[in-house]
Design a protein around this motif. Structure first.
Motif, short mmCIF file in Angstrom:
data_model
loop_
_atom_site.label_atom_id
_atom_site.label_comp_id
_atom_site.label_asym_id
_atom_site.label_seq_id
_atom_site.Cartn_x
_atom_site.Cartn_y
_atom_site.Cartn_z
N VAL A 143 0.86 -1.18 0.00
CA VAL A 143 0.00 0.00 0.00
C VAL A 143 0.89 1.23 0.00
O VAL A 143 1.56 1.53 1.00
N LEU A 144 0.92 1.95 -1.12
CA LEU A 144 1.84 3.08 -1.25
C LEU A 144 1.34 4.26 -0.41
O LEU A 144 0.17 4.65 -0.51
N LEU A 145 2.23 4.82 0.39
CA LEU A 145 1.87 5.89 1.31
C LEU A 145 2.43 7.25 0.89
O LEU A 145 1.73 8.26 0.96
N LEU B 47 -2.90 4.04 -4.14
CA LEU B 47 -2.29 3.08 -5.07
C LEU B 47 -1.82 1.87 -4.27
O LEU B 47 -1.13 2.02 -3.26
N ILE B 48 -2.18 0.68 -4.75
CA ILE B 48 -1.80 -0.57 -4.09
C ILE B 48 -1.15 -1.48 -5.13
O ILE B 48 -1.72 -1.71 -6.20
N TRP C 212 5.63 -1.02 -9.45
CA TRP C 212 5.42 0.44 -9.57
C TRP C 212 6.74 1.11 -9.91
O TRP C 212 7.80 0.65 -9.50
N ALA C 213 6.64 2.21 -10.66
CA ALA C 213 7.83 3.03 -10.95
C ALA C 213 7.39 4.44 -11.28
O ALA C 213 6.32 4.64 -11.88
N THR D 292 7.61 5.14 0.16
CA THR D 292 7.26 4.54 1.45
C THR D 292 5.95 3.81 1.30
O THR D 292 5.01 4.31 0.67
N TRP D 293 5.86 2.61 1.89
CA TRP D 293 4.66 1.80 1.74
C TRP D 293 4.42 0.97 2.99
O TRP D 293 5.29 0.76 3.81
#
Length: 217
Positions: free
Chosen positions: A87-89, A185-186, A193-194, A211-212
């Protein structure tokens, strides 16, 4: 529930739902008493990866329209059958020098990746501690980057919180942006992801961090 509601600060065990706190007018109090990401970080579920600075221009894999297995300088992958979601933070970008192309940066996704062998260092946000991450990351300074063997072509997904004009970066300070993703975004199992620049620009040097939180599927 009112007989169980009490006023004043309370120290309760984890999972204790027998007592709620209310204000003097009887309203139920539900506020962030601590830092926004403190709880998942304390549980050892939050991780970060950083590339302090690239040493040359943007790699082909960090551009919109990158083909399968293109080399990247910065990317994050969730291995197939990892049992976790990423889980993108928070994403950060800092332009150091060079002339970027005009326009925004994008978040790119990889769908259906096979296992990739990450070379970047993933660290727990409990500094020097925490549980190991399942993520595979790439953080390579050289423009040649690292080939994403087993990854498909990247998909341009959404705009990042960053845009620039086609102007040489000559400021005597670092220009940064902070993209507070907050879970919008997950990255699923077998995904990646990039960050994607619209084009290579001229001798663009920059730094990245992502950070995720890792949660069970």
């Amino acid at each position: 529930m009112f007989p169980q509601v009490k006023t004043g600060p309370q120290l309760l065990n984890d999972g204790d739902l027998t007592q709620e706190r209310c204000s003097k007018d009887g309203s139920l109090v539900g506020i962030n008493a601590h830092g926004y990401y403190q709880e998942p970080t304390y549980r050892g579920n939050v991780f970060s990866m950083v590339l302090p600075a690239t040493a040359a221009g943007n790699a082909a894999g960090n551009l919109v329209g990158a083909t399968a297995a293109a080399a990247v300088q910065f990317a994050l992958f969730n291995p197939p059958a990892s049992g976790k979601l990423l889980v993108l933070l928070r994403f950060r970008l800092g332009i150091l020098s060079g002339t970027p192309v005009g326009g925004p940066l994008f978040h790119g996704f990889y769908v259906g990746s096979t296992s990739v062998a990450g070379t970047g260092t993933v660290l727990s946000n409990i500094v020097g501690a925490g549980t190991p991450s399942i993520a595979k990351g790439f953080a390579t300074a050289a423009q040649a980057g690292t080939a994403l063997t087993g990854a498909p072509a990247v998909q341009t997904h959404i705009l990042a919180n960053f845009s620039t004009t086609a102007t040489a970066q000559a400021s005597p300070y670092l220009v940064t942006t902070d993209d507070l993703l907050d879970g919008v975004l997950i990255v699923p199992q077998g995904g990646g992801w990039a960050p994607l620049h619209a084009a290579a620009g001229t001798s663009v040097l920059c730094g990245y961090s992502i950070t995720w939180e890792e949660i069970p599927v």
